[in-house]
Design an enzyme around this catalytic site. Structure first.
Site, PDB file in Angstrom:
ATOM      1  N   CYS A 281       0.891  -1.505   0.131  1.00 37.40           N
ATOM      2  CA  CYS A 281       0.053  -0.038   0.060  1.00 37.40           C
ATOM      3  C   CYS A 281       0.757   1.214   0.081  1.00 37.40           C
ATOM      4  CB  CYS A 281      -1.058  -0.107   1.317  1.00 37.40           C
ATOM      5  SG  CYS A 281      -1.701   1.473   1.576  1.00 37.40           S
TER       6      CYS A 281
ATOM      7  N   LYS B  79       5.453  10.139   8.224  1.00 34.47           N
ATOM      8  CA  LYS B  79       4.249  10.397   8.897  1.00 34.47           C
ATOM      9  C   LYS B  79       4.256  10.237  10.358  1.00 34.47           C
ATOM     10  CE  LYS B  79      -0.285  10.309   7.293  1.00 34.47           C
ATOM     11  NZ  LYS B  79      -1.435   9.169   6.987  1.00 34.47           N
TER      12      LYS B  79
HETATM   13  N1  MSP Z   1     -11.921   9.086   8.890  1.00 35.70           N
HETATM   14  C1  MSP Z   1     -11.061   9.495   7.631  1.00 35.70           C
HETATM   15  C2  MSP Z   1     -11.608  10.987   7.223  1.00 35.70           C
HETATM   16  C3  MSP Z   1     -13.021  10.844   6.782  1.00 35.70           C
HETATM   17  S1  MSP Z   1     -13.626  12.465   6.327  1.00 35.70           S
HETATM   18  C4  MSP Z   1     -14.958  12.305   5.518  1.00 35.70           C
HETATM   19  C5  MSP Z   1      -9.667   9.609   8.132  1.00 35.70           C
HETATM   20  N2  MSP Z   1      -9.482   9.751   9.335  1.00 35.70           N
HETATM   21  S2  MSP Z   1      -7.890  10.090  10.093  1.00 35.70           S
HETATM   22  O1  MSP Z   1      -8.151   9.651  11.496  1.00 35.70           O
HETATM   23  O2  MSP Z   1      -7.096   9.283   9.406  1.00 35.70           O
HETATM   24  O3  MSP Z   1      -7.635  11.714   9.791  1.00 35.70           O
HETATM   25  C6  MSP Z   1      -6.929  11.988   8.934  1.00 35.70           C
HETATM   26  C7  MSP Z   1      -6.929  13.245   8.690  1.00 35.70           C
HETATM   27  O4  MSP Z   1      -6.204  13.542   9.917  1.00 35.70           O
HETATM   28  C8  MSP Z   1      -5.895  13.999   7.764  1.00 35.70           C
HETATM   29  O5  MSP Z   1      -6.961  14.249   6.590  1.00 35.70           O
HETATM   30  C9  MSP Z   1      -5.546  15.262   8.190  1.00 35.70           C
HETATM   31  O6  MSP Z   1      -6.263  16.108   8.398  1.00 35.70           O
HETATM   32  C10 MSP Z   1      -5.233  14.707   9.795  1.00 35.70           C
HETATM   33  N3  MSP Z   1      -4.187  14.267   9.918  1.00 35.70           N
HETATM   34  C11 MSP Z   1      -3.327  13.040  10.299  1.00 35.70           C
HETATM   35  N4  MSP Z   1      -2.429  13.011  10.679  1.00 35.70           N
HETATM   36  C12 MSP Z   1      -1.584  14.150   9.897  1.00 35.70           C
HETATM   37  C13 MSP Z   1      -0.414  14.590   9.913  1.00 35.70           C
HETATM   38  N5  MSP Z   1       0.652  14.041  10.253  1.00 35.70           N
HETATM   39  N6  MSP Z   1      -0.168  16.021   9.387  1.00 35.70           N
HETATM   40  C14 MSP Z   1      -1.143  16.654   9.153  1.00 35.70           C
HETATM   41  N7  MSP Z   1      -2.531  16.082   8.930  1.00 35.70           N
HETATM   42  C15 MSP Z   1      -2.723  14.965   9.625  1.00 35.70           C
HETATM   43  O7  MSP Z   1      -8.643   9.749   7.147  1.00 35.70           O
END
Ligand code: MSP
Length: 689
Positions: free
Chosen positions: A166, A316
């Site tokens: 992935c 990340k």
């Molecule tokens: N549940 C889905 C989103 C659904 S929206 C309809 C998801 N969740 S998640 O918990 O993985 O959160 C993803 C989001 O968290 C990213 O798109 C971003 O906004 C934020 N981030 C998570 N890690 C991040 C970083 N390291 N840096 C910046 N933003 C980050 O995907």
């Protein structure tokens, strides 16, 4: 059939055109986060940014709605719960609660928090699915593909990393075959491209827009939107063996929370002004979501803004990649306070790009921007009002002000507004810091202490009024970003604890500090922090900065003898000349100590230690703050204007909570102490050899 051509969709203004919209509406969303684990500083980033934009719009008088929540279905959650030996909800509930508490600690001003397990959401997602099925946008077929469970997404061969892994998680994908319902995404490729072209602000920043266009141009395939391989999801209403694909379920939150299709909030707030997301979920938001909305015949959001990632060591953020850094936002808030954390997140990373997260960078921002620039402005200003004007805000006579700071404040407000209309939070903060820098410089240029000496009372009052009023305006400008600091700043300026500007425009009007108000000088707005503060540094027993590590080792300022340099040179021993015998230094060793002249531009008592003074000195264009243990020998006002000698390359040290960026030299004979100075005038910053 709904959604077969772009012209059917309600026309909208392009995103980013909010400028000048005046009082209007503003609907902003964050992604809904997966409650499979506690949130880290990366998730906090998006949420704090959304909060700042929401606060800004509220302050402007826009009717504002900020939505956040949790995305609770799907195989990932089901597995995490099973591994913990729990039922999904039993597993999720405490994480959701911790998420809410985190947002509370960060003062996230959300208007609604949606959980996808709530009945209000589930019923509407089923309604969406049913409608799309009934109108032929969803049909039944068989899906076979390469699936990443963590992403809840299928990938094509071309998208995978070497070894069939992935691209996001770098873990192997699985080949899955299942009966599935499909959404006719392919039907929407053309209308979507057309929409993106007609609305340049729809996908931002522009690099993301290009990425999406290129992706759509490759052609869009129909999308599998149901699963039979697990149960934890919303059942397809007419075929309960299937659960609805988690991304359809999740994306729909942006309208189900408003009560689509006919809720009052939906009518008021849809379309969203901006979906703020990380770039990792761009395609879902910029392709699948708009296509679904087109199929439903609903207007598209004005903007999908895909910001960059906060990275640690180029990777990340995650449990496996914390790099020894604190990534738990709660811990960071406890350690540094809510505003330093918010400020760092909003300021450090150019919005839209990736940026590095480190605790050290956070501390640097706290020390330089918050403590040094902002904290100092307030501290100096109130200090001078205290000393020169009996602690009261003056009423300068008409015409006494040169208007410089009023103009700078106005210009700054315009820059902040423009930046925020393009969602550029760091640029807005940069503009505010330029104003803070201007005000600090104005103090140096106008030298209120000299005005006082020369008896120019009207000018003195005008200068101090303007500086204090600038600090008040800075508080207004900072209100969208910081949640505790503006009120603390206003309190220091003598505005009562209840002072709140009625709105953005009203707050920015110049001249609101009431004459006669008494400034409050309890403590600096921000303490300076040292990452690994050795106990020795806090000792500061006598004169100036206590020695910092292997820097100058003499009792600071007391005996600036050559011996003082021996420890400094102990590192690269004798570089360029061989080590000197014990008790002596080589000329090269001595040369490593940078002695310079400096002019004292400001001096005041150390806030926490009677024996110390805090000096601000000019090192030839560069301003430094130095803590010196000379309070028993000099009154602060005697020092202003003097040319003294400082060790300019001494490693900074924090002395009783105030950073000392150098050390003054003085002679001491047991009777008294005398600062070193030059025997005739010489420019500040001159090297001493
Ligand atoms: N549940 C889905 C989103 C659904 S929206 C309809 C998801 N969740 S998640 O918990 O993985 O959160 C993803 C989001 O968290 C990213 O798109 C971003 O906004 C934020 N981030 C998570 N890690 C991040 C970083 N390291 N840096 C910046 N933003 C980050 O995907």
């Amino acid at each position: 059939m709904a959604g077969s051509s772009a012209t059917q969709f309600p026309a909208q203004e392009p995103a980013g055109s909010q400028a000048g919209r005046g009082r209007g509406r503003f609907y902003i969303t964050t992604p809904i986060y997966y409650p499979n684990d506690r949130l880290h500083i990366g998730h906090t980033y998006t949420t704090v940014a959304a909060d700042a934009l929401a606060r800004y719009h509220r302050l402007r008088g826009d009717e504002t709605w900020l939505l956040t929540g949790t995305d609770e279905h799907g195989q990932k959650i089901e597995r995490a719960a099973r591994q913990a030996g729990k039922e999904p909800l039993e597993y999720i509930d405490p994480i959701v609660e911790a998420t809410r508490q985190l947002w509370q600690r960060l003062h996230i001003s959300y208007d609604d928090f949606i959980r996808t397990t709530e009945p209000r959401h589930k019923a509407r997602v089923q309604q969406i699915f049913q409608r799309l099925y009934d109108q032929g946008d969803i049909y039944k077929g068989v899906y076979e593909g390469l699936y990443c469970t963590a992403c809840e997404a299928y990938y094509t061969e071309a998208e995978l990393l070497d070894g069939g892994r992935c691209p996001v998680h770098e873990t192997p994908v699985e080949r899955l075959q299942e009966e599935s319902y499909f959404f006719r995404l392919s039907r929407y490729a053309e209308p979507l491209l057309e929409h993106i072209e007609r609305h340049p602000g729809f996908i931002q920043p522009p690099s993301r827009r290009n990425e999406v266009i290129a992706f759509i141009r490759q052609g869009l395939q129909d999308l599998s939107v149901s699963r039979t391989s697990f149960r934890w999801g919303i059942p397809v209403p007419f075929d309960p063996d299937h659960v609805i694909y988690v991304w359809i379920d999740a994306l729909a939150n942006y309208i189900t929370a408003l009560g689509w299709p006919d809720g009052e909030l939906y009518r008021r707030f849809w379309p969203a002004d901006v979906h703020l997301i990380g770039k990792d979920i761009l395609r879902f938001h910029a392709i699948i979501w708009p296509a679904l909305l087109m199929a439903l015949g609903e207007p598209l959001p004005r903007c999908v803004y895909g910001h960059g990632w906060l990275l640690i060591d180029g990777g990340k953020i995650g449990k496996s990649r914390a790099g020894g850094q604190v990534i738990d936002p709660v811990q960071l808030i406890e350690k540094y306070g809510v505003d330093p954390v918010r400020y760092f997140l909003l300021r450090e990373v150019p919005f839209g790009d990736d940026g590095s997260y480190s605790e050290e960078a956070l501390v640097r921002r706290l020390n330089t921007d918050l403590a040094n620039d902002l904290g100092n402005l307030a501290w100096r200003t109130t200090g001078m009002i205290q000393r020169f004007l009996d602690g009261r805000i003056p009423r300068p006579p008409a015409g006494a002000s040169d208007g410089v700071l009023a103009a700078a404040a106005q210009e700054t407000a315009a820059r902040v507004e423009q930046a925020l209309d393009r969602f550029d939070l760091p640029a807005a903060l940069q503009a505010i810091w330029d104003l803070i820098g201007r005000a600090n410089k104005y103090i140096d240029e106008q030298a209120p202490w000299a005005l006082r000496r020369e008896g120019r009372q009207a000018r003195l009052e005008a200068v101090l009024y303007d500086v204090a009023e600038t600090a008040r305006v800075v508080g207004v400008l900072l209100s969208p970003f910081l949640v505790e600091t503006p009120a603390r700043l206003w309190t220091q300026l003598g505005l009562g604890p209840d002072y709140r500007p009625a709105g953005w425009q009203q707050g920015l009007e110049w001249g609101q500090l009431p004459a006669g108000a008494r400034v409050v000088r309890d403590q600096p707005l921000f303490p300076r922090i040292e990452l690994d503060e050795p106990a020795a540094r806090e000792a500061g027993d006598g004169v100036t900065a206590a020695p910092a590590g292997p820097a100058v080792a003499a009792a600071a300022g007391t005996k600036p003898t050559p011996q003082a340099g021996t420890a400094a040179a102990a590192g690269p021993a004798g570089a360029g000349g061989g080590a000197a015998p014990a008790g002596q230094v080589t000329i090269e060793e001595f040369g490593r100590i940078e002695l310079r002249t400096a002019r004292v531009i400001h001096a005041e008592k150390h806030p926490r230690a009677d024996r110390l003074l805090r000096l601000e000195v000019d090192l030839g264009g560069e301003r430094r703050q130095i803590v010196a243990g000379i309070a028993a020998h000099y009154r602060p006002e005697e020092l202003v204007g003097k040319t003294i000698v400082v060790v300019a390359n001494l490693k900074p040290a924090v002395i009783r909570g105030v950073e000392s960026q150098g050390m003054v030299l003085a002679a001491e004979d047991g009777q008294g102490l005398a600062l070193l100075t030059t025997d005739r005038p010489i420019g500040e910053g001159s090297r001493i050899r």
